[in-house]
Scaffold this motif. Sequence first.
Motif, PDB file in Angstrom:
ATOM      1  N   LEU A 153     -14.443  37.341  -4.178  1.00  0.00           N
ATOM      2  CA  LEU A 153     -13.741  38.540  -3.705  1.00  0.00           C
ATOM      3  C   LEU A 153     -12.392  38.189  -3.091  1.00  0.00           C
ATOM      4  CD1 LEU A 153     -16.661  40.640  -2.197  1.00  0.00           C
ATOM      5  CD2 LEU A 153     -15.434  41.028  -4.331  1.00  0.00           C
ATOM      6  N   VAL A 154     -12.325  37.079  -2.398  1.00  0.00           N
ATOM      7  CA  VAL A 154     -11.045  36.641  -1.821  1.00  0.00           C
ATOM      8  C   VAL A 154     -10.104  36.157  -2.914  1.00  0.00           C
ATOM      9  CG1 VAL A 154      -9.986  34.905  -0.305  1.00  0.00           C
ATOM     10  CG2 VAL A 154     -12.043  36.117   0.425  1.00  0.00           C
ATOM     11  N   ILE A 155     -10.637  35.445  -3.886  1.00  0.00           N
ATOM     12  CA  ILE A 155      -9.799  34.943  -4.986  1.00  0.00           C
ATOM     13  C   ILE A 155      -9.225  36.085  -5.810  1.00  0.00           C
ATOM     14  CG2 ILE A 155      -9.880  33.651  -7.155  1.00  0.00           C
ATOM     15  CD1 ILE A 155     -11.868  31.758  -5.794  1.00  0.00           C
ATOM     16  N   TYR A 156      -9.984  37.169  -5.957  1.00  0.00           N
ATOM     17  CA  TYR A 156      -9.512  38.295  -6.768  1.00  0.00           C
ATOM     18  C   TYR A 156      -8.357  39.049  -6.117  1.00  0.00           C
ATOM     19  CZ  TYR A 156     -13.860  37.584  -9.348  1.00  0.00           C
ATOM     20  OH  TYR A 156     -14.884  37.047 -10.078  1.00  0.00           O
ATOM     21  N   LEU A 157      -8.151  38.921  -4.811  1.00  0.00           N
ATOM     22  CA  LEU A 157      -7.037  39.623  -4.157  1.00  0.00           C
ATOM     23  C   LEU A 157      -5.675  39.177  -4.703  1.00  0.00           C
ATOM     24  CD1 LEU A 157      -8.257  39.913  -0.476  1.00  0.00           C
ATOM     25  CD2 LEU A 157      -7.560  41.785  -1.956  1.00  0.00           C
ATOM     26  N   PRO A 158      -5.296  37.901  -4.621  1.00  0.00           N
ATOM     27  CA  PRO A 158      -3.990  37.530  -5.174  1.00  0.00           C
ATOM     28  C   PRO A 158      -3.950  37.615  -6.698  1.00  0.00           C
ATOM     29  CG  PRO A 158      -5.133  35.577  -4.367  1.00  0.00           C
ATOM     30  CD  PRO A 158      -5.949  36.755  -3.961  1.00  0.00           C
ATOM     31  N   LEU A 159      -5.083  37.386  -7.333  1.00  0.00           N
ATOM     32  CA  LEU A 159      -5.103  37.468  -8.789  1.00  0.00           C
ATOM     33  C   LEU A 159      -4.851  38.897  -9.265  1.00  0.00           C
ATOM     34  CD1 LEU A 159      -5.558  35.788 -11.340  1.00  0.00           C
ATOM     35  CD2 LEU A 159      -7.966  36.413 -11.203  1.00  0.00           C
ATOM     36  N   SER A 160      -5.490  39.867  -8.639  1.00  0.00           N
ATOM     37  CA  SER A 160      -5.276  41.265  -9.033  1.00  0.00           C
ATOM     38  C   SER A 160      -3.862  41.717  -8.675  1.00  0.00           C
ATOM     39  CB  SER A 160      -6.314  42.169  -8.381  1.00  0.00           C
ATOM     40  OG  SER A 160      -6.188  42.145  -6.981  1.00  0.00           O
ATOM     41  N   PHE A 161      -3.342  41.232  -7.562  1.00  0.00           N
ATOM     42  CA  PHE A 161      -1.970  41.568  -7.200  1.00  0.00           C
ATOM     43  C   PHE A 161      -0.994  41.004  -8.224  1.00  0.00           C
ATOM     44  CE2 PHE A 161       1.960  41.025  -4.682  1.00  0.00           C
ATOM     45  CZ  PHE A 161       2.168  42.358  -4.373  1.00  0.00           C
ATOM     46  N   SER A 162      -1.233  39.782  -8.662  1.00  0.00           N
ATOM     47  CA  SER A 162      -0.376  39.178  -9.696  1.00  0.00           C
ATOM     48  C   SER A 162      -0.454  39.980 -10.983  1.00  0.00           C
ATOM     49  CB  SER A 162      -0.800  37.739  -9.966  1.00  0.00           C
ATOM     50  OG  SER A 162      -0.691  36.972  -8.815  1.00  0.00           O
ATOM     51  N   TYR A 163      -1.662  40.398 -11.336  1.00  0.00           N
ATOM     52  CA  TYR A 163      -1.827  41.198 -12.553  1.00  0.00           C
ATOM     53  C   TYR A 163      -1.092  42.526 -12.423  1.00  0.00           C
ATOM     54  CZ  TYR A 163      -4.031  43.636 -16.399  1.00  0.00           C
ATOM     55  OH  TYR A 163      -4.235  44.338 -17.547  1.00  0.00           O
ATOM     56  N   ALA A 164      -1.153  43.136 -11.256  1.00  0.00           N
ATOM     57  CA  ALA A 164      -0.444  44.398 -11.043  1.00  0.00           C
ATOM     58  C   ALA A 164       1.067  44.180 -11.068  1.00  0.00           C
ATOM     59  CB  ALA A 164      -0.876  45.035  -9.728  1.00  0.00           C
TER      60      ALA A 164
ATOM     61  N   VAL B 123      -7.174  47.831  -9.861  1.00  0.00           N
ATOM     62  CA  VAL B 123      -7.280  46.568 -10.593  1.00  0.00           C
ATOM     63  C   VAL B 123      -8.193  45.616  -9.834  1.00  0.00           C
ATOM     64  CG1 VAL B 123      -5.996  44.522 -11.333  1.00  0.00           C
ATOM     65  CG2 VAL B 123      -5.110  46.778 -11.833  1.00  0.00           C
ATOM     66  N   TYR B 124      -8.049  45.573  -8.516  1.00  0.00           N
ATOM     67  CA  TYR B 124      -8.914  44.718  -7.697  1.00  0.00           C
ATOM     68  C   TYR B 124     -10.371  45.160  -7.793  1.00  0.00           C
ATOM     69  CZ  TYR B 124     -11.103  42.536  -3.679  1.00  0.00           C
ATOM     70  OH  TYR B 124     -11.961  41.825  -2.879  1.00  0.00           O
ATOM     71  N   LEU B 125     -10.625  46.458  -7.715  1.00  0.00           N
ATOM     72  CA  LEU B 125     -12.001  46.952  -7.818  1.00  0.00           C
ATOM     73  C   LEU B 125     -12.609  46.623  -9.181  1.00  0.00           C
ATOM     74  CD1 LEU B 125     -11.739  50.461  -6.102  1.00  0.00           C
ATOM     75  CD2 LEU B 125     -12.807  48.391  -5.195  1.00  0.00           C
ATOM     76  N   GLY B 126     -11.834  46.816 -10.240  1.00  0.00           N
ATOM     77  CA  GLY B 126     -12.329  46.498 -11.579  1.00  0.00           C
ATOM     78  C   GLY B 126     -12.578  45.010 -11.758  1.00  0.00           C
ATOM     79  N   MET B 127     -11.660  44.197 -11.255  1.00  0.00           N
ATOM     80  CA  MET B 127     -11.805  42.751 -11.350  1.00  0.00           C
ATOM     81  C   MET B 127     -13.021  42.280 -10.548  1.00  0.00           C
ATOM     82  SD  MET B 127      -8.779  39.982 -10.707  1.00  0.00           S
ATOM     83  CE  MET B 127      -7.717  40.699 -11.946  1.00  0.00           C
ATOM     84  N   SER B 128     -13.213  42.876  -9.383  1.00  0.00           N
ATOM     85  CA  SER B 128     -14.352  42.489  -8.540  1.00  0.00           C
ATOM     86  C   SER B 128     -15.669  42.910  -9.180  1.00  0.00           C
ATOM     87  CB  SER B 128     -14.225  43.125  -7.156  1.00  0.00           C
ATOM     88  OG  SER B 128     -13.091  42.660  -6.497  1.00  0.00           O
ATOM     89  N   GLY B 129     -15.722  44.117  -9.717  1.00  0.00           N
ATOM     90  CA  GLY B 129     -16.956  44.584 -10.349  1.00  0.00           C
ATOM     91  C   GLY B 129     -17.355  43.735 -11.538  1.00  0.00           C
ATOM     92  N   LEU B 130     -16.407  43.464 -12.418  1.00  0.00           N
ATOM     93  CA  LEU B 130     -16.709  42.659 -13.602  1.00  0.00           C
ATOM     94  C   LEU B 130     -16.876  41.177 -13.255  1.00  0.00           C
ATOM     95  CD1 LEU B 130     -14.271  44.415 -16.065  1.00  0.00           C
ATOM     96  CD2 LEU B 130     -16.766  44.459 -16.155  1.00  0.00           C
ATOM     97  N   GLY B 131     -16.077  40.688 -12.324  1.00  0.00           N
ATOM     98  CA  GLY B 131     -16.170  39.277 -11.951  1.00  0.00           C
ATOM     99  C   GLY B 131     -17.474  38.945 -11.255  1.00  0.00           C
ATOM    100  N   LEU B 132     -17.905  39.808 -10.352  1.00  0.00           N
ATOM    101  CA  LEU B 132     -19.182  39.548  -9.674  1.00  0.00           C
ATOM    102  C   LEU B 132     -20.364  39.705 -10.631  1.00  0.00           C
ATOM    103  CD1 LEU B 132     -18.674  41.109  -6.140  1.00  0.00           C
ATOM    104  CD2 LEU B 132     -18.798  38.706  -6.745  1.00  0.00           C
TER     105      LEU B 132
END
Length: 188
Positions: A31-42, A69-78
Amino acid sequence: MITMNHDFARGIIGPFLRFRSYARMRVFVPLVIYLPLSFSYAMINLPFKITFGAKYNYGGGFFLFWVFVYLGMSGLGLATEAMITLLTPRFIAYFLIALIISNVSVASVPIVIQPTFYRYGYGFPMFHLAQAVRTIVFNTKNHLGLNAGVLLAWIVLSMITVPLFTWLLRRKEEEEVKRKNAERDVAA
């Protein structure tokens, strides 16, 4: 990629942690890793002049886009994190193929014009992520509350299944170690 690297690191760190610490690491590190990753994607979308200001102001639309994007990344990533526990890295590719196909097939074409089989998409994350992006970018009918709810439900479900699957696998490994120790004691 993140899940595979995280799995490798867990293999090294895992034996030194108690279950509670291990389960927390399995859930919260991604969940912490997805924060900068989703921001970069956005942020990648900014040079393409996407109109984040169609429904909201430009900054608010961009921030909302990033949140979804963060919610989607977190849902699929988890979900991937949970399944790598059961399938191991060796077979996770087969799950990813099924996950990608089942999600993209309902997100690319409206479900209403697809055969009734595809109605399962109303509960899948990519459909709701795509619908949220359409609302933010193109000012379509607002279902953002429903979209966020479904994405959060996937996150919560995965936050439950990751520790559950981890506990089941650890219990199985502990029983196997006990059985080997008992066999060794009998042989000695």
